[in-house]
Design a protein around this motif. Sequence first.
Motif, PDB file in Angstrom:
ATOM      1  N   ALA A   1       1.009  -1.289  -0.019  1.00 14.74           N
ATOM      2  CA  ALA A   1      -0.022   0.095  -0.072  1.00 14.74           C
ATOM      3  C   ALA A   1       0.861   1.343   0.064  1.00 14.74           C
ATOM      4  O   ALA A   1       0.433   2.209  -0.497  1.00 14.74           O
ATOM      5  N   ARG A   2       2.034   1.230   0.729  1.00 18.55           N
ATOM      6  CA  ARG A   2       2.931   2.394   0.597  1.00 18.55           C
ATOM      7  C   ARG A   2       4.211   2.248  -0.417  1.00 18.55           C
ATOM      8  O   ARG A   2       4.750   3.211  -0.423  1.00 18.55           O
ATOM      9  N   GLY A   3       4.136   1.501  -1.266  1.00 19.71           N
ATOM     10  CA  GLY A   3       5.163   1.354  -2.419  1.00 19.71           C
ATOM     11  C   GLY A   3       6.475   0.889  -1.833  1.00 19.71           C
ATOM     12  O   GLY A   3       7.450   1.444  -2.474  1.00 19.71           O
ATOM     13  N   ILE A   4       6.711   0.219  -0.657  1.00 20.20           N
ATOM     14  CA  ILE A   4       7.921  -0.212  -0.145  1.00 20.20           C
ATOM     15  C   ILE A   4       8.352  -1.632  -0.786  1.00 20.20           C
ATOM     16  O   ILE A   4       7.336  -2.636  -0.658  1.00 20.20           O
ATOM     17  N   ALA A   5       9.225  -1.989  -0.888  1.00 22.69           N
ATOM     18  CA  ALA A   5       9.541  -3.258  -1.437  1.00 22.69           C
ATOM     19  C   ALA A   5       9.744  -4.158  -0.410  1.00 22.69           C
ATOM     20  O   ALA A   5      10.178  -4.188   0.808  1.00 22.69           O
ATOM     21  N   ALA A   6       8.755  -5.388  -0.676  1.00 24.90           N
ATOM     22  CA  ALA A   6       8.722  -6.370   0.355  1.00 24.90           C
ATOM     23  C   ALA A   6       9.573  -7.635   0.067  1.00 24.90           C
ATOM     24  O   ALA A   6       9.223  -8.165  -1.122  1.00 24.90           O
ATOM     25  N   VAL A   7      10.359  -7.989   0.820  1.00 25.27           N
ATOM     26  CA  VAL A   7      11.426  -9.035   0.553  1.00 25.27           C
ATOM     27  C   VAL A   7      10.972 -10.197   1.491  1.00 25.27           C
ATOM     28  O   VAL A   7      10.630 -10.078   2.673  1.00 25.27           O
ATOM     29  N   MET A   8      10.930 -11.333   0.790  1.00 23.65           N
ATOM     30  CA  MET A   8      10.958 -12.649   1.703  1.00 23.65           C
ATOM     31  C   MET A   8      11.707 -13.782   1.632  1.00 23.65           C
ATOM     32  O   MET A   8      12.274 -13.850   0.708  1.00 23.65           O
ATOM     33  N   ASP A   9      11.980 -14.415   2.864  1.00 21.44           N
ATOM     34  CA  ASP A   9      13.012 -15.354   2.906  1.00 21.44           C
ATOM     35  C   ASP A   9      12.065 -16.548   2.723  1.00 21.44           C
ATOM     36  O   ASP A   9      11.298 -17.006   3.804  1.00 21.44           O
ATOM     37  N   GLY A  10      12.280 -17.109   1.654  1.00 22.69           N
ATOM     38  CA  GLY A  10      11.445 -18.530   1.377  1.00 22.69           C
ATOM     39  C   GLY A  10      12.077 -19.763   2.018  1.00 22.69           C
ATOM     40  O   GLY A  10      12.562 -20.714   1.250  1.00 22.69           O
ATOM     41  N   GLU A  11      12.117 -19.594   3.269  1.00 21.70           N
ATOM     42  CA  GLU A  11      12.959 -20.805   3.990  1.00 21.70           C
ATOM     43  C   GLU A  11      12.002 -21.894   3.979  1.00 21.70           C
ATOM     44  O   GLU A  11      10.610 -21.765   3.871  1.00 21.70           O
ATOM     45  N   LYS A  12      12.363 -23.193   4.298  1.00 21.25           N
ATOM     46  CA  LYS A  12      11.633 -24.431   4.565  1.00 21.25           C
ATOM     47  C   LYS A  12      10.542 -23.932   5.313  1.00 21.25           C
ATOM     48  O   LYS A  12      10.699 -23.665   6.656  1.00 21.25           O
ATOM     49  N   SER A  13       9.327 -24.465   5.001  1.00 21.85           N
ATOM     50  CA  SER A  13       8.252 -24.109   5.902  1.00 21.85           C
ATOM     51  C   SER A  13       6.947 -24.825   5.477  1.00 21.85           C
ATOM     52  O   SER A  13       7.234 -25.836   4.531  1.00 21.85           O
ATOM     53  N   GLU A  14       5.872 -24.978   6.213  1.00 17.46           N
ATOM     54  CA  GLU A  14       4.570 -25.779   5.716  1.00 17.46           C
ATOM     55  C   GLU A  14       4.335 -25.173   4.507  1.00 17.46           C
ATOM     56  O   GLU A  14       4.111 -24.122   4.088  1.00 17.46           O
ATOM     57  N   ALA A  15       3.952 -26.188   3.483  1.00 19.72           N
ATOM     58  CA  ALA A  15       3.592 -25.580   2.045  1.00 19.72           C
ATOM     59  C   ALA A  15       2.372 -24.632   2.081  1.00 19.72           C
ATOM     60  O   ALA A  15       2.374 -23.706   1.387  1.00 19.72           O
ATOM     61  N   ARG A  16       1.482 -24.882   2.969  1.00 19.05           N
ATOM     62  CA  ARG A  16       0.340 -23.783   2.773  1.00 19.05           C
ATOM     63  C   ARG A  16       0.793 -22.422   3.326  1.00 19.05           C
ATOM     64  O   ARG A  16       0.154 -21.591   2.926  1.00 19.05           O
ATOM     65  N   LEU A  17       1.634 -22.391   3.992  1.00 19.00           N
ATOM     66  CA  LEU A  17       2.311 -21.082   4.438  1.00 19.00           C
ATOM     67  C   LEU A  17       2.909 -20.385   3.351  1.00 19.00           C
ATOM     68  O   LEU A  17       2.926 -19.410   3.189  1.00 19.00           O
ATOM     69  N   LEU A  18       3.759 -21.140   2.686  1.00 21.94           N
ATOM     70  CA  LEU A  18       4.497 -20.429   1.582  1.00 21.94           C
ATOM     71  C   LEU A  18       3.471 -20.277   0.532  1.00 21.94           C
ATOM     72  O   LEU A  18       3.579 -19.104  -0.207  1.00 21.94           O
ATOM     73  N   MET A  19       2.547 -21.131   0.291  1.00 22.88           N
ATOM     74  CA  MET A  19       1.590 -20.742  -0.830  1.00 22.88           C
ATOM     75  C   MET A  19       0.853 -19.558  -0.508  1.00 22.88           C
ATOM     76  O   MET A  19       0.418 -18.657  -1.274  1.00 22.88           O
ATOM     77  N   ASP A  20       0.613 -19.151   0.736  1.00 22.56           N
ATOM     78  CA  ASP A  20      -0.170 -17.931   1.270  1.00 22.56           C
ATOM     79  C   ASP A  20       0.581 -16.719   1.295  1.00 22.56           C
ATOM     80  O   ASP A  20       0.088 -15.672   0.633  1.00 22.56           O
ATOM     81  N   VAL A  21       2.087 -16.913   1.676  1.00 17.67           N
ATOM     82  CA  VAL A  21       2.844 -15.862   1.821  1.00 17.67           C
ATOM     83  C   VAL A  21       3.521 -15.244   0.548  1.00 17.67           C
ATOM     84  O   VAL A  21       3.558 -14.254   0.262  1.00 17.67           O
ATOM     85  N   VAL A  22       4.091 -16.246  -0.379  1.00 16.85           N
ATOM     86  CA  VAL A  22       4.999 -15.809  -1.367  1.00 16.85           C
ATOM     87  C   VAL A  22       4.046 -14.818  -2.434  1.00 16.85           C
ATOM     88  O   VAL A  22       4.754 -13.799  -2.879  1.00 16.85           O
ATOM     89  N   PRO A  23       2.990 -15.003  -2.696  1.00 15.47           N
ATOM     90  CA  PRO A  23       2.481 -14.088  -3.795  1.00 15.47           C
ATOM     91  C   PRO A  23       2.221 -12.731  -3.004  1.00 15.47           C
ATOM     92  O   PRO A  23       1.913 -11.812  -3.846  1.00 15.47           O
ATOM     93  N   ARG A  24       2.092 -12.513  -1.702  1.00 16.24           N
ATOM     94  CA  ARG A  24       2.100 -10.994  -1.223  1.00 16.24           C
ATOM     95  C   ARG A  24       3.356 -10.390  -1.101  1.00 16.24           C
ATOM     96  O   ARG A  24       3.451  -9.230  -0.876  1.00 16.24           O
ATOM     97  N   ALA A  25       4.543 -10.932  -1.567  1.00 12.86           N
ATOM     98  CA  ALA A  25       5.806 -10.317  -1.527  1.00 12.86           C
ATOM     99  C   ALA A  25       6.188  -9.814  -2.975  1.00 12.86           C
ATOM    100  O   ALA A  25       5.390 -10.077  -3.941  1.00 12.86           O
ATOM    101  N   ASP A  26       7.230  -8.908  -2.988  1.00  8.83           N
ATOM    102  CA  ASP A  26       7.723  -8.425  -4.056  1.00  8.83           C
ATOM    103  C   ASP A  26       8.947  -9.044  -4.678  1.00  8.83           C
ATOM    104  O   ASP A  26       9.099  -9.505  -5.816  1.00  8.83           O
ATOM    105  N   HIS A  27       9.756  -9.584  -3.705  1.00  6.90           N
ATOM    106  CA  HIS A  27      10.949 -10.146  -3.829  1.00  6.90           C
ATOM    107  C   HIS A  27      10.948 -11.473  -3.203  1.00  6.90           C
ATOM    108  O   HIS A  27      11.157 -11.286  -1.832  1.00  6.90           O
TER     109      HIS A  27
END
Length: 299
Positions: free
Chosen positions: A153-179
């Motif tokens: 919403a603020r135009g700030i770059a969102a970076v995610m560490d895609g470490e090993k995690s439950e698949a459903r969590l990655l599915m949920d969070v990955v599309p919300r990031a920019d990098h």
Amino acid sequence: MTARVVFCGQALLDHSFFLDEIDAPPSKMTARRYTPGVGGMGAHAAIAAVRLGAQAVFLGRVGDDANGEAVRDALHAEGVDVTHLRRMPGARTALSAVMIDKRGERAIVTWRGEGFSPDAEWLPLEALDGAGAVLSDPRWPEGAARIFAAARARGIAAVMDGEKSEARLLMDVVPRADHVIFAERGLSVWAPATQTLAALRRALESGPLRLAAVTRGERSTLWLTPGDTALRETPSFPVDAHNTTGAGDVFHGAYAVAVAEGQPIADALRFAAAAGALRARDGETPNRAMVDAMLAGSP
Ligand SMILES: Nc1ncnc2c1ncn2[C@@H]1O[C@H](COP(=O)(O)OP(=O)(O)OP(=O)(O)O)[C@@H](O)[C@H]1O
Ligand SMILES: [Mg+2]
């Protein structure tokens, strides 16, 4: 101007045991050395950001136990802004036992603590004001989702560490990031039995993201940006690795700093690779001068 980076995610107490060999069980091992310290992806990354010259704010939770106090004090001593590190009543702080052998390879047992509610509504979004980037790991997905939405919403770059995690969590969070920069273990949870190009493309299109990447330790980082038809590669810096614990966390922290400073993606990945390599070499998070020297080709 000093870049401001907001970190969200895991902060815990690491107990590091240095051994010659990590024996298969049943076994009894004696450590040559022991050090307690701050651990957790987000916390390591925040410390790296401070050492690299950025202002780092940590948003996250620990318990109201002695370990939580130790984590908060240690982060504060490193110069991380812990104003919004909440000590959750009745919760028990997460911790890790890290065993490191003489080649620098490690086995890690992490206990994620207990008594933490998923609620992220309390997160003070005004902490994002003036930030050039936010970084989150997947350990508190509700926190990551809220921070990433506010960053978008603020135009700030969102970076995610895609470490090993439950698949459903990655599915949920990955599309919300920019990098999104995956660990190899994380990428194989995101897209099991899929070739790297297809797995990263799936991530890129899920957002859509600006970068999907995977770090591969001493080998290289493979990455993809919109419009790329083939994988791009950032080589790792060759070092004599003594302790690779936290190299990925430092890599992510450095990448977020570089993005907050306005560096282009290829430069940001190279900057991060230098920081990660130094961390793997020394088992210590490097400062800016060390990373600049590495980038300039001096040891
Ligand atoms: N032995 C090494 N030599 C040189 N660079 C390294 C080494 N290990 C890590 N790095 C750098 O750090 C980056 C991240 O490392 P890695 O891929 O091992 O992260 P990871 O699997 O997330 O591990 P962790 O988060 O547990 O540290 C690599 O892409 C590389 O740039
Ligand atoms: Mg990692």
